[in-house]
Design an enzyme around this catalytic site. Structure first.
Site, PDB file in Angstrom:
ATOM      1  N   ARG A 298       0.756  -1.032   0.086  1.00  0.00           N
ATOM      2  CA  ARG A 298      -0.013  -0.027   0.060  1.00  0.00           C
ATOM      3  C   ARG A 298       0.716   1.169  -0.018  1.00  0.00           C
ATOM      4  O   ARG A 298       0.185   2.414  -0.247  1.00  0.00           O
ATOM      5  CB  ARG A 298      -0.914  -0.109   1.150  1.00  0.00           C
TER       6      ARG A 298
ATOM      7  N   HIS B  60     -16.781   8.248  -2.157  1.00  0.00           N
ATOM      8  CA  HIS B  60     -16.574   6.689  -1.960  1.00  0.00           C
ATOM      9  C   HIS B  60     -16.637   6.227  -0.765  1.00  0.00           C
ATOM     10  O   HIS B  60     -16.038   6.941   0.248  1.00  0.00           O
ATOM     11  CB  HIS B  60     -15.471   6.143  -2.842  1.00  0.00           C
TER      12      HIS B  60
ATOM     13  N   HIS C 269     -26.990  -5.419  18.583  1.00  0.00           N
ATOM     14  CA  HIS C 269     -27.886  -4.812  17.896  1.00  0.00           C
ATOM     15  C   HIS C 269     -26.749  -3.759  17.105  1.00  0.00           C
ATOM     16  O   HIS C 269     -26.000  -3.058  17.332  1.00  0.00           O
ATOM     17  CB  HIS C 269     -28.372  -3.945  18.937  1.00  0.00           C
TER      18      HIS C 269
ATOM     19  N   ALA D 237      -9.401   9.862   3.878  1.00  0.00           N
ATOM     20  CA  ALA D 237      -9.594   9.789   2.563  1.00  0.00           C
ATOM     21  C   ALA D 237      -8.460  10.150   1.636  1.00  0.00           C
ATOM     22  O   ALA D 237      -7.784  11.341   1.868  1.00  0.00           O
ATOM     23  CB  ALA D 237     -10.547  10.620   2.040  1.00  0.00           C
TER      24      ALA D 237
HETATM   25 ZN   LIG Z   1     -31.560  -4.368  20.524  1.00  0.00          ZN
END
Ligand SMILES: [Zn+2]
Ligand SMILES: [Zn+2]
Length: 335
Positions: A20, A164, A298, A158
């Site tokens: 990279r 993007h 969640h 970025a």
């Molecule tokens: Zn929940």
């Protein structure tokens, strides 16, 4: 090919990606974000400048350059897909091959727009694609966790101006995600409730940090915000998995995300920010003695403005200093 190395002191994995090095950076001199449009590989008409397309939304029978959302491999990928993974022998220096997938979702044909500038109907298509990529990548059993992130502005990471986001599939569940799962599972075992569902009730009752309540979402500056003007989008109906995003939720998010990105820009002088989707890892990583991850986890979305530098204290201790209390942030964002 990059390599994953495990820090035996912390259990954290690090992606060592020498390849990279030398990737483009439009912002190397902290100049105005105005990279050259002609040479931008994400411009309509410049499709041949990216690696082969993975996915796209375009009208049926349309030309190659007539897309509204486009997904391509990251040219400077931190991880790459491979045939199979050879198991590495136990070692004092634990490592594994950098197997994964690193994709770029090009969100607009307009080089200069920002999240706040994406119209609702386009944002709807973009969200559809986010979900599609999660579905595809999590169906691949080489991958254990998928992280979505969006970097806006050079200080948020970025390297390209063109709007993007990125999605990275990992062959392991990162330790910070494991910690979050553990806290949620412990809470569930003790209280028989989802910790986020309960927090939604508490924030609504306290009514000091709520930005907006819609049919599907609670938008808040979280109680223990680590960063100034941090914003959370919490689905009000319990669900552990972003792949279950339904049409009502998508329609609302398509308005909420650009709207609050704009409010943030107005109130806090257009700070760079990261947008992150926290969702469940692959379910089969669940140990048999634990409740199913769908009961206690969640999913949610977070916008993290990057107005302060991560300094020594944060690096050393993960303890953040936030000089804008979330209650004040709510006042300013709703002014
Ligand atoms: Zn929940
Ligand atoms: Zn462009």
């Amino acid at each position: 090919v990059s390599e994953l190395r495990k820090d035996v002191l912390t259990g954290d994995w690090v992606i060592i990606a020498g390849d990279r090095h030398g990737r483009p950076n439009d912002f190397s001199h902290h100049s105005e974000p105005c990279s050259d449009i002609e040479s931008c590989p994400f411009e309509p008409g410049n499709e041949s400048q990216t690696p082969p397309e993975i996915d796209a939304i375009r009208p049926e029978g349309a030309d190659r350059s007539d897309w509204s959302v486009r997904v391509v491999p990251n040219k400077y990928s931190a991880l790459s897909p491979e045939e199979n993974e050879s198991s590495e022998p136990e070692s004092n220096f634990p490592q594994r091959k950098g197997i994964g997938s690193h994709e770029v979702i090009v969100e607009s044909r307009d080089h200069r727009t920002t999240l706040g500038g994406i119209p609702t109907d386009q944002m709807n298509r973009v969200l559809k694609m986010y979900r599609r990529r999660f579905q595809t990548l999590l169906a691949d059993d080489r991958f254990k966790y998928v992280q979505f992130f969006r970097n806006e502005g050079p200080e948020a990471g970025a390297s390209m101006r063109h709007p993007h986001s990125q999605i990275l599939a990992l062959p392991l569940v990162p330790s910070s995600v494991r910690d979050r799962l553990r806290i949620s599972a412990d809470y569930f075992l003790e209280n028989d409730h989802c910790i986020v569902c309960d927090q939604i009730e508490r924030e609504r009752a306290a009514d000091e940090r709520v930005l907006e309540v819609t049919e599907q979402f609670l938008v808040v500056c979280p109680y223990a915000s680590r960063f100034p003007y941090e914003i959370c989008f919490l689905p009000r109906i319990h669900d552990h998995d972003f792949r279950n995003l339904n049409q009502n939720q998508r329609n609302e998010l398509a308005q909420l995300l650009p709207c609050w990105a704009n409010r943030l820009a107005e109130s806090a002088n257009s700070p760079p920010f990261n947008l992150i989707i926290h969702t469940t890892p692959v379910q089969n990583s669940n140990p048999p003695d634990e409740p199913p991850v769908g009961d206690y986890f969640h999913w949610f979305i977070r916008i993290i403005p990057r107005m302060k530098r991560i300094a020594g204290l944060e690096l050393a201790t993960q303890t953040h200093i936030n000089t804008v209390p979330p209650e004040q942030a709510v006042d300013e964002l709703t002014e």
